[in-house]
Write a protein that holds these residues in place. Structure first.
Motif, PDB file in Angstrom:
ATOM      1  N   HIS A  51      85.954  26.852 131.567  1.00 19.77           N
ATOM      2  CA  HIS A  51      86.243  27.013 132.998  1.00 19.77           C
ATOM      3  C   HIS A  51      86.323  25.662 133.692  1.00 19.77           C
ATOM      4  N   THR A  52      85.377  24.776 133.403  1.00 14.30           N
ATOM      5  CA  THR A  52      85.372  23.460 134.039  1.00 14.30           C
ATOM      6  C   THR A  52      86.648  22.689 133.726  1.00 14.30           C
ATOM      7  N   PHE A  53      87.050  22.715 132.453  1.00 16.20           N
ATOM      8  CA  PHE A  53      88.250  21.977 132.051  1.00 16.20           C
ATOM      9  C   PHE A  53      89.497  22.526 132.727  1.00 16.20           C
ATOM     10  N   VAL A  54      89.653  23.857 132.728  1.00 15.06           N
ATOM     11  CA  VAL A  54      90.862  24.460 133.305  1.00 15.06           C
ATOM     12  C   VAL A  54      90.892  24.240 134.814  1.00 15.06           C
ATOM     13  N   PHE A  55      89.727  24.356 135.476  1.00 14.45           N
ATOM     14  CA  PHE A  55      89.685  24.117 136.917  1.00 14.45           C
ATOM     15  C   PHE A  55      90.051  22.674 137.245  1.00 14.45           C
ATOM     16  N   ALA A  56      89.450  21.723 136.527  1.00 12.17           N
ATOM     17  CA  ALA A  56      89.718  20.306 136.798  1.00 12.17           C
ATOM     18  C   ALA A  56      91.195  19.985 136.580  1.00 12.17           C
ATOM     19  N   LEU A 105      81.701  17.284 142.428  1.00  8.66           N
ATOM     20  CA  LEU A 105      83.086  16.904 142.166  1.00  8.66           C
ATOM     21  C   LEU A 105      84.009  18.094 142.417  1.00  8.66           C
ATOM     22  N   GLY A 106      83.588  19.280 141.954  1.00  4.47           N
ATOM     23  CA  GLY A 106      84.393  20.474 142.189  1.00  4.47           C
ATOM     24  C   GLY A 106      84.513  20.811 143.661  1.00  4.47           C
ATOM     25  N   PHE A 107      83.407  20.700 144.401  1.00  6.40           N
ATOM     26  CA  PHE A 107      83.446  20.991 145.834  1.00  6.40           C
ATOM     27  C   PHE A 107      84.347  20.004 146.582  1.00  6.40           C
ATOM     28  N   TRP A 108      84.321  18.740 146.160  1.00 15.50           N
ATOM     29  CA  TRP A 108      85.182  17.747 146.810  1.00 15.50           C
ATOM     30  C   TRP A 108      86.655  18.058 146.551  1.00 15.50           C
ATOM     31  N   MET A 109      86.979  18.486 145.344  1.00 11.42           N
ATOM     32  CA  MET A 109      88.360  18.833 145.026  1.00 11.42           C
ATOM     33  C   MET A 109      88.816  20.052 145.828  1.00 11.42           C
ATOM     34  N   ILE A 110      87.923  21.032 145.981  1.00 13.63           N
ATOM     35  CA  ILE A 110      88.268  22.210 146.769  1.00 13.63           C
ATOM     36  C   ILE A 110      88.519  21.818 148.228  1.00 13.63           C
ATOM     37  N   PHE A 111      87.683  20.924 148.755  1.00 10.68           N
ATOM     38  CA  PHE A 111      87.884  20.457 150.131  1.00 10.68           C
ATOM     39  C   PHE A 111      89.247  19.787 150.292  1.00 10.68           C
TER      40      PHE A 111
END
Length: 259
Positions: free
Chosen positions: A179-184, A102-108
């Motif tokens: 970290h996960t929450f703030v990044f999302a 999910l994180g990689f898709w958001m970065i893309f």
């Protein structure tokens, strides 16, 4: 290392607080077998749907809602599992895997829609690239940690070792959850700013994404330092054991240092 020492003070406190906060919503779901795992897998399906939808429609606005609902599955699946005593190795592995994809898709998406010129655009490109490589660093450390644990338990069948590693050794700290929450939150704000052409949302997203880089740095330090704490724990346990031969203790310490 013993679970309480490895988790520290804040991680169990964060887990307990989130479990109590969501108790009224998560406890009734105990009547559904494997409710937490179902929710985790649902997050995977939402991610796949988001990718397919983007491939055919190319609409960034729709991604905001896909991503929001996918991250909500991450917020609720852990408390559902803990409040209903249904934590499983599969759920732990699936939860981590979903989060990374999910994180990689958001970065893309963010890199794809961020312009290639301008100071702000260059800043955002660096933020997302550092976030990507930081995530790879975390995955690498988990892999190295699993190899070290495997060396300690060579005699175990791999299926049993993997289950014990996922349930007992692989600890998601409060720093990692923060970290996960703030990044999302930051990336959803940023994507919403691009989709709705709202500079305010983009700025809020950028601030949160810079903050998550700081937290990411602390988390990477925490992971690498954990290796040394683990070795110190082993040395202390060896000294507390009934080993009376100093040469044997020294030999064990040398073996642990080489790991």
């Amino acid at each position: 290392m013993a679970d309480k020492e490895r988790e520290g003070y804040w991680t169990p406190l964060e887990k307990m607080a989130r479990a109590h906060l969501l108790w009224p919503l998560t406890r009734p779901l105990g009547i559904i077998p494997q409710a937490a795992n179902i929710l985790t897998v649902t997050g995977f399906f939402i991610l796949v749907a988001a990718i397919i939808d983007f491939y055919y429609r190319r609409q960034l606005e729709r991604q905001i809602w896909f991503l929001t609902f996918a991250w909500l599955t991450d917020f609720f699946d852990g408390p559902i599992a803990r409040n209903n005593n249904s934590v499983t190795a599969f759920g732990t592995a699936a939860d981590h895997t979903r989060d990374y994809f999910l994180g990689f898709w958001m970065i893309f998406l963010s890199l794809h829609f961020t312009p290639s010129v301008g100071n702000f655009a260059i800043l955002m490109h660096w933020i997302f690239l550092l976030s990507f490589f930081g995530s790879l660093g975390i995955m690498c450390e988990f892999w190295l940690y699993s190899r070290a644990k495997r060396r300690e338990r060579k005699a175990q069948p791999y299926s049993i070792f993997l289950k014990e590693f996922l349930l007992n050794d692989l600890v998601t700290s409060a720093t990692a959850r923060g970290h996960t929450f703030v990044f999302a939150a930051g990336d959803i704000f940023y994507i919403a700013g691009i989709a709705w052409e709202k500079d305010f949302y983009k700025v809020i997203g950028a601030i949160l994404l810079v903050l998550q880089l700081v937290i990411l740095g602390f988390y990477l330090h925490e992971l690498w330092w954990q290796k040394y704490e683990d070795r110190i724990y082993k040395i202390r346990k060896a000294l507390q054991s009934k080993i009376k031969d100093p040469e044997e203790i020294l030999q064990r310490i040398k073996e642990w240092i080489k790991e």
